[in-house]
Design an enzyme around this catalytic site. Structure first.
Site, PDB file in Angstrom:
ATOM      1  N   CYS A 116      -1.997 -10.658  -6.616  1.00  0.00           N
ATOM      2  CA  CYS A 116      -2.434 -11.679  -6.013  1.00  0.00           C
ATOM      3  C   CYS A 116      -2.267 -11.222  -4.437  1.00  0.00           C
ATOM      4  O   CYS A 116      -1.266 -10.844  -3.898  1.00  0.00           O
ATOM      5  CB  CYS A 116      -1.372 -12.970  -6.192  1.00  0.00           C
ATOM      6  N   CYS A 158       0.913  -1.139   0.051  1.00  0.00           N
ATOM      7  CA  CYS A 158      -0.098   0.059  -0.118  1.00  0.00           C
ATOM      8  C   CYS A 158       0.829   1.101   0.035  1.00  0.00           C
ATOM      9  O   CYS A 158       1.919   1.387   0.906  1.00  0.00           O
ATOM     10  CB  CYS A 158      -0.967   0.086   1.232  1.00  0.00           C
TER      11      CYS A 158
HETATM   12 FE    FE Z   1      -2.745   1.165   3.529  1.00  0.00          FE
END
Ligand code: FE
Length: 129
Positions: free
Chosen positions: A118, A95
């Site tokens: 994935c 992220c």
């Molecule tokens: Fe995050």
């Protein structure tokens, strides 16, 4: 990274499973997560910070036992990092906002991108639209 927290803070807001995957780069066992076979229209966000990462329109059944997508919802949401752990050369998906480990990207996805994101179910939160 804009969402910086101490490891103690992460332990407070994440479940032990989410912590093991997002913060310690763990992997849930195939076919055990909540979202690998999940269908429904909506958005998949980072379970750590809530950043929208994937749309259900790009989710497909890869047969891997993990939620699989052929593209992120927008540029800049996911950072790709070289990963040579476990004697493999892989591309880790992280992220971009909170640094949480999401999963890996492989070059065997469907068109139009040919990519397979994935992703661990535990790294994602689904919101229906
Ligand atoms: Fe995050």
């Amino acid at each position: 990274m804009s969402d910086e927290k101490t490891e103690a803070e992460w332990r407070e807001i994440l479940t032990p499973e989410q912590y093991a995957i997002l913060r310690e780069k763990g992997t849930e066992r195939a076919f055990t997560g909540a979202l690998w076979d999940h269908k429904g229209k909506g958005t998949y966000s980072c379970a750590g910070c809530g950043t929208e990462l994937f749309d259900s329109d790009t989710k497909y059944d890869s047969g891997s036992g993990w939620p699989s997508f052929w593209a992120p919802v927008a540029d800049g949401r996911i950072e790709l990092v070289d990963d040579s752990s476990f004697g493999m050369r892989r591309i880790e998906a992280v992220c971009a906002n909170c640094g949480g480990h999401l999963g890996h990207v492989f070059p065997d996805g469907p068109q139009p991108t040919g990519e397979r994101y994935c992703i661990n179910s535990a790294s994602l939160k689904f919101e229906e639209r």
